[in-house]
Design a protein around this motif. Structure first.
Motif, short mmCIF file in Angstrom:
data_model
loop_
_atom_site.label_atom_id
_atom_site.label_comp_id
_atom_site.label_asym_id
_atom_site.label_seq_id
_atom_site.Cartn_x
_atom_site.Cartn_y
_atom_site.Cartn_z
N GLY A 178 3.57 -3.58 5.00
CA GLY A 178 3.50 -3.49 3.56
C GLY A 178 3.37 -2.07 3.03
N ILE A 179 3.43 -1.08 3.93
CA ILE A 179 3.34 0.32 3.49
C ILE A 179 4.61 0.69 2.74
N ALA A 180 4.43 1.16 1.51
CA ALA A 180 5.55 1.48 0.64
C ALA A 180 5.72 2.98 0.51
N SER A 181 6.97 3.42 0.49
CA SER A 181 7.30 4.83 0.27
C SER A 181 8.22 4.92 -0.93
N VAL A 222 9.83 -0.51 1.86
CA VAL A 222 8.60 -1.17 2.30
C VAL A 222 8.78 -1.62 3.75
N ASP A 223 7.80 -1.31 4.57
CA ASP A 223 7.78 -1.82 5.94
C ASP A 223 7.40 -3.29 5.88
N SER A 270 0.85 -1.19 0.00
CA SER A 270 0.00 0.00 0.00
C SER A 270 0.89 1.24 0.00
N GLY A 271 0.35 2.36 0.44
CA GLY A 271 1.11 3.60 0.44
C GLY A 271 1.35 4.09 -0.98
N ASP A 272 2.61 4.31 -1.34
CA ASP A 272 2.96 4.84 -2.65
C ASP A 272 3.01 3.78 -3.75
N PHE A 273 2.85 2.52 -3.37
CA PHE A 273 3.00 1.46 -4.38
C PHE A 273 1.93 1.57 -5.46
N GLN A 274 2.36 1.53 -6.72
CA GLN A 274 1.44 1.57 -7.85
C GLN A 274 1.32 0.17 -8.45
N PHE A 275 0.14 -0.09 -9.02
CA PHE A 275 -0.10 -1.42 -9.59
C PHE A 275 -0.87 -1.29 -10.88
N GLU A 276 -0.37 -1.96 -11.93
CA GLU A 276 -1.03 -1.98 -13.23
C GLU A 276 -1.41 -3.42 -13.56
N PRO A 277 -2.72 -3.74 -13.59
CA PRO A 277 -3.13 -5.12 -13.88
C PRO A 277 -2.59 -5.61 -15.23
N GLY A 278 -2.18 -6.87 -15.25
CA GLY A 278 -1.70 -7.48 -16.49
C GLY A 278 -0.26 -7.18 -16.83
N GLN A 279 0.43 -6.40 -15.99
CA GLN A 279 1.83 -6.06 -16.23
C GLN A 279 2.70 -6.60 -15.09
#
Length: 303
Positions: A209-212, A204-205, A167-176
């Motif tokens: 799971g918090i991402a910066s 990442v903690d 979570s946090g700053d982590f970005q996610f693109e489905p299918g990639q």
């Protein structure tokens, strides 16, 4: 006559003339793998042993980096592949990410015996793994999660794996391919994960799971495998045939790209492992048909 012969032999050994029995230089710059091996992950074991896994059939090869000679440690099969990997010195176990089957595999690094198969993500792509003193952390490229396998003080498995959302700053693109390479601080209290699609690095903690996002000044690093040495972070960018060097600021909130390690022998290098002042990368050669005769290599560069 005897003195003259001794002098001649000594000179030949010094200048490297053709003297029968003289060994090749140690730690070659390029190590050939078997044809069609299709490597992806690499880890450094005890002494000068390296382990390389195959995307073709999950085989694991043990390689002596001093001589360049290798042998099969784990036989390949039709039911698994080997992606990222890490070696736990406390147990001598080799941890392997299983990719699309969603498993983590643990082998004895000396005998190749299978220690455990851990069900992590039945519908994901388990891409890489890093082992700390108290856990093995696996990334999933197709889901915004990581998997945490707890380890006891003696390195044995201490319980079932848990799924930790990123979570946090982590970005996610489905299918990639998103989360990919992973490393940890020496204490294990901070992880670094690369997002191959967005070209971002995160701290990442490991508990939450918090991402910066690590501020790289706008530079995208579409890395695969990661190597951490002090404050120097190395990201393997196979599309550029280079290993990008990033100097992290204290606290790891930001970093500066300070250079790149390259070699004419690189050919879509995916991951790397550190041995002394050298990094050893594997050529996956994505885009080249993985035929039984396709040559593959481990390539050494000096950092």
């Amino acid at each position: 006559m005897r003195l003259a012969r001794l002098v001649t032999l000594a000179l030949a050994l010094v200048v490297g003339l053709a003297v029968p029995g003289v060994a090749a230089p140690p730690f070659p710059d390029v190590v050939q793998l078997p044809g069609g091996y299709f490597p992806e992950g690499i880890a450094i074991g005890n002494g000068h042993t390296a382990y390389v896994g195959s995307l073709a059939d999950g085989a694991i090869r043990s390689v002596d980096m001093r001589s360049g000679e290798g042998s099969e440690l784990v036989a390949g099969g039709t039911d698994r592949i080997a992606v990222g990997m890490d070696f736990d010195r406390s147990t001598g176990y080799l941890y392997v990410a299983g990719g699309p089957d969603g498993n983590g595999y643990i082998y004895d690094g000396a005998s190749g015996a299978e220690i455990a198969v851990v069900d992590l993500a039945p519908f994901g792509f388990v891409n890489d793994v890093f082992v700390t003193n108290d856990a093995a952390y696996f990334t999933d490229s197709f889901a915004p999660t990581m998997y945490v396998l707890p380890l006891a003080a003696d390195g044995s498995i201490a319980g079932p794996p848990s799924t930790v959302p990123l979570s946090g700053d982590f970005q996610f693109e489905p299918g990639q391919f998103n989360a990919n390479g992973i490393v940890a601080s020496p204490s294990g209290d901070t992880l670094i994960v690369v997002n191959s699609f967005f070209g971002e690095l995160y701290t990442v903690d490991p508990a939450t799971g918090i991402a910066s996002a690590i501020d790289l000044g706008g530079v995208a690093v579409n890395g695969d495998g990661l190597v951490l040495a002090g404050r120097s972070l190395y990201a393997v960018e196979g599309s550029k045939n280079q290993i990008t060097e990033i100097l992290l600021a204290p606290g790891w909130e930001s970093g500066t790209v300070v250079g790149a390690l390259t070699s004419d022998a690189f050919d879509v290098t995916t991951t790397a492992a550190r041995f002394g002042n050298s990094l050893y990368g594997v050529n996956a050669k994505f885009g080249t048909p993985p035929l039984p005769t396709t040559p593959y290599e481990i390539v050494k560069v000096t950092r």
